[in-house]
Design a protein around this motif. Structure first.
Motif, short mmCIF file in Angstrom:
data_model
loop_
_atom_site.label_atom_id
_atom_site.label_comp_id
_atom_site.label_asym_id
_atom_site.label_seq_id
_atom_site.Cartn_x
_atom_site.Cartn_y
_atom_site.Cartn_z
N VAL A 1 -82.93 -84.45 -19.11
CA VAL A 1 -82.81 -83.49 -20.17
C VAL A 1 -83.66 -82.26 -20.23
CG1 VAL A 1 -83.05 -83.40 -22.53
CG2 VAL A 1 -81.58 -85.18 -21.52
N ASN A 2 -84.96 -82.35 -20.01
CA ASN A 2 -85.93 -81.71 -20.08
C ASN A 2 -86.50 -80.93 -18.67
OD1 ASN A 2 -86.58 -83.54 -22.82
ND2 ASN A 2 -86.55 -81.22 -22.99
N ILE A 3 -85.77 -81.22 -17.52
CA ILE A 3 -85.89 -80.61 -16.21
C ILE A 3 -86.07 -78.97 -16.21
CG2 ILE A 3 -84.93 -80.08 -14.03
CD1 ILE A 3 -86.41 -82.91 -14.30
N ASN A 4 -87.15 -78.47 -15.56
CA ASN A 4 -87.03 -77.02 -15.51
C ASN A 4 -86.89 -76.44 -14.17
OD1 ASN A 4 -87.85 -74.30 -16.13
ND2 ASN A 4 -89.80 -74.80 -16.64
N GLN A 5 -87.95 -76.77 -13.31
CA GLN A 5 -87.86 -76.27 -11.93
C GLN A 5 -87.66 -77.43 -11.03
OE1 GLN A 5 -91.59 -74.35 -10.97
NE2 GLN A 5 -91.78 -73.50 -12.96
N PHE A 6 -87.61 -78.74 -11.33
CA PHE A 6 -87.45 -79.71 -10.41
C PHE A 6 -86.23 -79.52 -9.52
CE2 PHE A 6 -85.12 -83.65 -9.52
CZ PHE A 6 -86.06 -84.26 -8.43
N ARG A 7 -86.24 -79.57 -8.28
CA ARG A 7 -85.37 -79.31 -7.16
C ARG A 7 -85.35 -80.10 -6.17
NH1 ARG A 7 -85.50 -74.14 -3.01
NH2 ARG A 7 -84.03 -74.98 -1.61
N PRO A 8 -84.61 -81.33 -5.96
CA PRO A 8 -84.42 -82.04 -4.95
C PRO A 8 -83.70 -81.68 -3.63
CG PRO A 8 -82.86 -82.64 -6.22
CD PRO A 8 -83.48 -81.53 -6.82
N GLN A 9 -84.13 -82.07 -2.26
CA GLN A 9 -83.52 -81.47 -1.20
C GLN A 9 -82.23 -82.05 -0.79
OE1 GLN A 9 -86.52 -82.35 2.11
NE2 GLN A 9 -85.00 -83.43 2.91
N ALA A 10 -81.94 -83.43 -1.59
CA ALA A 10 -80.76 -84.00 -1.44
C ALA A 10 -80.81 -84.79 -2.80
CB ALA A 10 -80.67 -84.81 -0.44
N ALA A 11 -79.58 -85.12 -3.15
CA ALA A 11 -79.11 -85.75 -4.39
C ALA A 11 -77.79 -86.22 -4.59
CB ALA A 11 -79.44 -84.91 -5.70
N ALA A 12 -77.49 -87.28 -5.44
CA ALA A 12 -76.42 -87.79 -5.73
C ALA A 12 -76.18 -88.14 -7.24
CB ALA A 12 -76.21 -88.95 -4.71
N ILE A 13 -74.91 -88.04 -7.77
CA ILE A 13 -74.66 -88.58 -9.09
C ILE A 13 -73.65 -89.69 -8.40
CG2 ILE A 13 -73.45 -88.46 -11.15
CD1 ILE A 13 -74.32 -85.46 -10.91
N LEU A 14 -73.99 -90.98 -8.61
CA LEU A 14 -73.18 -92.05 -8.20
C LEU A 14 -71.86 -92.26 -9.00
CD1 LEU A 14 -75.97 -94.87 -7.43
CD2 LEU A 14 -75.01 -93.05 -6.12
#
Length: 448
Positions: free
Chosen positions: A174-187
């Motif tokens: 909810v309070n993410i600002n700059q966080f950036r993963p190089q890979a991600a998944a929404i299951l």
């Protein structure tokens, strides 16, 4: 992020709040902790005092202070009046994960979110990555260890290039600002956290924050079997590379065929190497393998990790067999979709233990998947309602988990399964689902 001399408010302590405090103090910030408990009642009292941290309450006047930044514990409602007050004053509000990300050197982040399966998928991903990158792989986030704690313990403010398997919840997104993963998944996306989010739409939208900052060269692993996920990824477009995966189709990038998982056109993992039950776990493994392959992990390391993976505690965890009756602990089944997933792993003779804190979730899905269920036993605050909404007068209602197990033992015959999959949270009688699961296991292991 320049924090030296800045006045930072940390709202809510617990493990993640304390980890944030340590990072902030290391970087020279002036820290105030807002807690519902008095300083004398906090187990961290001595450390907080030694660090020179001020501890205040949560009355509205506390938030009139002149703060440069607020780090909010994920469990604190993001629309609480004092949070809105800080927003109105223009105080930036972030979570502990965002803080850790901003103060660290560049790392390899692999983020896993979704309603169900996050912990299993993140754990599998970690087991794969640590074989390929020994000594530089860590697992953290919603799984239990705060990212700030890893930053401190592994010196990530100075070192870069570590591999981080990160379970991340909607409360942390909810309070993410700059966080950036190089890979991600929404299951997956199924109803949950309606006690925290203002609407189901807001809950689903919050999950898409995981890819908001991802760029062209990053990779999003998309579950093509989830229709709700398609709705929300269409509504909030993904701006990086996409790899689709499916258990139902073979026209996706990653799929199942001829007894193998195929990842990006390569025969990657034999299904015979998988030893944890349930179709949902095959989906979790596919997501984890897809993420790991994006980091260049070899098929040999993947197969070795999967071959040795026996499951995650409190997730359809086998406890014991007594006189032909098997007992499974699925205390992490804190919503109806998780319980449906657990039921799909069995085909007959299930004595289902439901109950706990009242979250108001409808039981229609569970009711539609009771074909393998022999008896439903309700316990705890919402046990009576869950029984009424699933099987009515055919169910059994008791006060607590001890009594529920006792009733199950009376009914169970050789070949049956006693399954704790409560379909709701534990907060009526336990502090967390882990405590509930441990209690269940202690009860079962004491049976003679």
């Amino acid at each position: 992020m320049e924090l030296k001399g800045k006045h930072v408010l940390v709202i809510g302590l617990a493990r993640s709040g304390m980890a944030a405090v340590r990072v902030l103090k290391k970087l020279g910030a002036q820290v105030t902790v807002s807690e519902s408990k008095q300083l004398e009642d906090l187990k961290e009292k001595d450390e907080l005092t030694a660090l020179g941290v001020s501890v205040v309450g949560q009355s509205m006047d506390v938030f009139d202070g002149d703060f440069d930044l607020c780090v909010k514990n994920p469990g604190v409602p993001y629309r609480a009046p004092f949070i809105l007050k800080l927003e109105d004053k223009g105080v930036p509000i972030i979570t502990e994960i965002e803080l850790a990300y901003q103060v660290s050197r560049p790392q390899h982040y692999f983020a896993v979110t979704g309603t169900n399966g996050k912990t299993t998928t993140t754990t599998i991903l970690y087991e794969i990555l640590r074989r390929a990158f020994p000594g530089k792989t860590h697992v953290c986030g919603n799984i239990g260890t705060p990212l700030c704690e890893v930053v401190m313990d592994e010196n990530l403010m100075e070192e870069e290039g570590h591999y981080i398997a990160l379970e991340i919840s909607n409360k942390q997104l909810v309070n993410i600002n700059q966080f950036r993963p190089q890979a991600a998944a929404i299951l997956n996306l199924t109803p949950d956290h309606l006690d925290f989010m203002p609407s189901l739409d807001a809950y689903y939208k919050s999950k898409t924050e995981v890819y908001r900052n991802m760029k062209d060269d990053d990779l999003f692993i998309l579950n093509a079997d989830d229709p709700e996920l398609k709705v929300y990824t269409d509504r909030y477009p993904i701006r990086c590379r996409i790899q689709t995966f499916s258990l139902e189709r073979t026209d996706t990038d990653n799929y199942v065929k001829d007894g193998w998982l195929w990842i990006a056109g390569h025969k990657t993992l034999a299904l015979d190497d998988i030893h944890i039950p349930g179709k949902h776990n095959l989906q979790n493994i596919m997501a984890a393998v897809s993420l790991a392959r994006s980091a260049g992990v070899s098929n040999e390391d993947i197969a070795d990790a999967i071959r040795n993976f026996k499951g995650v505690e409190h997730r359809i965890e086998f406890v014991r067999e007594l006189r032909g009756v098997k007992f499974y602990n699925d205390s992490k089944g804190t919503n109806t979709d998780a319980t449906v997933t657990a039921l799909k792993a069995f085909d007959h003779g299930v004595i289902l233990l439901l109950g706990g804190f009242e979250k108001g979730l409808p039981m229609d899905d569970v009711k539609a998947h009771l074909g393998c269920v022999k008896k439903v036993i309700g316990f705890g605050a919402c046990g009576p309602r869950l029984v009424k909404d699933t099987v009515g007068d055919e169910g059994i209602v008791v006060d607590n988990l001890q009594q529920a197990v006792a009733e199950a033992v009376k009914i169970a015959k050789s070949g049956d399964t006693v399954l704790l999959s409560p379909s709701t949270s534990s907060y009526d009688q336990y502090s967390c689902f882990e405590e509930r699961g441990e209690h269940f296991k202690s009860i079962v292991n004491a049976l003679e």
